[in-house]
Design an enzyme around this catalytic site. Structure first.
Site, PDB file in Angstrom:
ATOM      1  N   ASN A   1     138.757  -0.843 -51.675  1.00  0.00           N
ATOM      2  CA  ASN A   1     139.408  -1.508 -52.808  1.00  0.00           C
ATOM      3  C   ASN A   1     139.114  -3.002 -52.769  1.00  0.00           C
ATOM      4  OD1 ASN A   1     141.446   0.682 -54.012  1.00  0.00           O
ATOM      5  ND2 ASN A   1     141.336   0.917 -51.790  1.00  0.00           N
TER       6      ASN A   1
ATOM      7  N   LYS B   1     134.588   3.241 -55.167  1.00  0.00           N
ATOM      8  CA  LYS B   1     134.260   4.541 -54.572  1.00  0.00           C
ATOM      9  C   LYS B   1     132.814   4.577 -54.100  1.00  0.00           C
ATOM     10  CE  LYS B   1     137.883   6.992 -57.075  1.00  0.00           C
ATOM     11  NZ  LYS B   1     138.512   5.787 -57.660  1.00  0.00           N
TER      12      LYS B   1
ATOM     13  N   GLU C   1     137.554   5.039 -49.640  1.00  0.00           N
ATOM     14  CA  GLU C   1     137.493   4.072 -50.743  1.00  0.00           C
ATOM     15  C   GLU C   1     137.574   2.666 -50.182  1.00  0.00           C
ATOM     16  OE1 GLU C   1     139.804   3.467 -55.023  1.00  0.00           O
ATOM     17  OE2 GLU C   1     139.619   5.453 -54.117  1.00  0.00           O
TER      18      GLU C   1
ATOM     19  N   ASP D   1     140.779   2.622 -47.807  1.00  0.00           N
ATOM     20  CA  ASP D   1     141.535   3.870 -47.815  1.00  0.00           C
ATOM     21  C   ASP D   1     140.905   4.796 -46.790  1.00  0.00           C
ATOM     22  OD1 ASP D   1     143.173   2.895 -49.762  1.00  0.00           O
ATOM     23  OD2 ASP D   1     142.298   4.069 -51.394  1.00  0.00           O
TER      24      ASP D   1
END
Length: 322
Positions: free
Chosen positions: A285, A127, A283, A275
């Site tokens: 990942n 994040k 986000e 994301d």
């Protein structure tokens, strides 16, 4: 021609969803491309007199069979420049996870190619790493302080708050101005102002889905998995009932990928899942991105094989093997 050994550091095989798990796509591709693939429990990696080793088991995957995986007898290996190690252990991102990254970093020093780079796994919180690209993110506040969080809500009226270490939509709250549960939410998520959280302006486009874009060595897969939230829900994660569809990337999606690609490559983040909601990055990942199987099933693009091919090419370049 010399070929690498490929090791998958991952959750126990019996816990995987054989219809959705992305690691299985990688493993099936790997067993077609090299001679030996291995399952590695992260708890079984160790240092012996300064050398990183692991207890491993050679593995064969065949999803058409009832007993879809076969494991051979355990053996101890010493990681070397003959190896590719793919880190696919799901979060939680706890101290044991961090300790494993230290071991994998030493395995790198012994010559192994590790995906993703262990140091970047530690450095790039999924994040917080978005803050390096604030120009393409929603309006965001990161803090543990009540007065700052409350001022953000007062200004933007409709917000999302989430822990920095969560996954699968866990503990994500939508908070609107005058929410009667505001204080208890802030107290719980910040642990009485001792734990940092992320708050963002709510994006109404979540109703159209949360897009997962996969990037391999800086290049986006041209289709994304879009997670649609269930009725009455602000989260689209599949773990809480979201449904998945596959869509071609938009021009905006390609722009986002181009914006991030140089930094991802610089940090050794070969396989990443972005994301994206309404054209905004929410986000990044890096630990164990998913979505491969859904994209493969819908489009026929061999994403897992493409990733394994890239890793083998990187390994060859690292060892100067033709």
């Amino acid at each position: 021609m010399s070929l690498p050994r490929i090791f998958f550091v991952m959750d126990p095989l019996h816990t995987l969803n054989i219809h959705k798990d992305s690691t299985l796509s990688m493993m099936m591709a790997a067993q077609d491309l090299v001679d030996e693939c291995f399952y590695v429990n992260p708890a079984h990696i160790f240092i012996d007199e300064g050398v990183v080793k692991s207890t491993v088991q050679a593995v064969t995957i065949d999803l058409t069979e009832h007993d879809w995986y076969q494991l051979k007898e355990a053996e101890i290996v010493t990681f070397s420049d003959q190896d590719i190690i793919v880190q696919r252990k799901d979060p939680p991102f706890d101290m044991h996870y961090i300790y494993v990254t230290y071991l994998l970093e030493l395995a790198q020093k012994q010559g192994a190619l590790v995906c993703n780079d262990p140091r970047s796994l530690r450095d790039c919180n999924e994040k917080l790493f978005t803050a390096w690209f604030a120009d393409v993110c929603p309006i965001t506040l990161v803090t543990s302080q009540y007065h700052l969080l409350k001022a953000f809500i007062e200004k933007h009226e409709d917000t999302i708050i989430k822990p920095l270490d969560g996954m699968g939509g866990t503990a994500i709250f939508r908070i609107q101005k005058d929410d009667p549960n505001l204080n208890v939410i802030l107290e719980t998520l910040t642990a009485q102002q001792t734990t940092t959280v992320m708050m963002q302006k709510y994006l109404p486009a979540i109703k159209n889905g949360d897009k997962r874009i996969l990037i391999i060595d800086g290049e986006p897969v041209p289709y994304a998995m879009v997670r649609i939230p269930p009725k009455g829900e602000t989260r689209a994660n599949l773990a809480i009932g979201g449904t998945a569809v596959v869509e071609a990337l938009t021009e905006r999606d390609f722009e986002l990928c181009a914006r991030l690609a140089p930094e991802l490559k610089k940090r050794g983040l070969t396989f990443v899942g972005l994301d994206v909601i309404g054209g905004y990055l929410t986000e990044i990942n890096v630990t164990s991105p998913t979505g491969i199987r859904q994209i493969e099933n819908a489009t026929g693009i061999p994403v897992g094989r493409d990733l394994m091919t890239v890793l083998i090419d990187q390994w060859k370049a690292q060892r100067h093997v033709s």
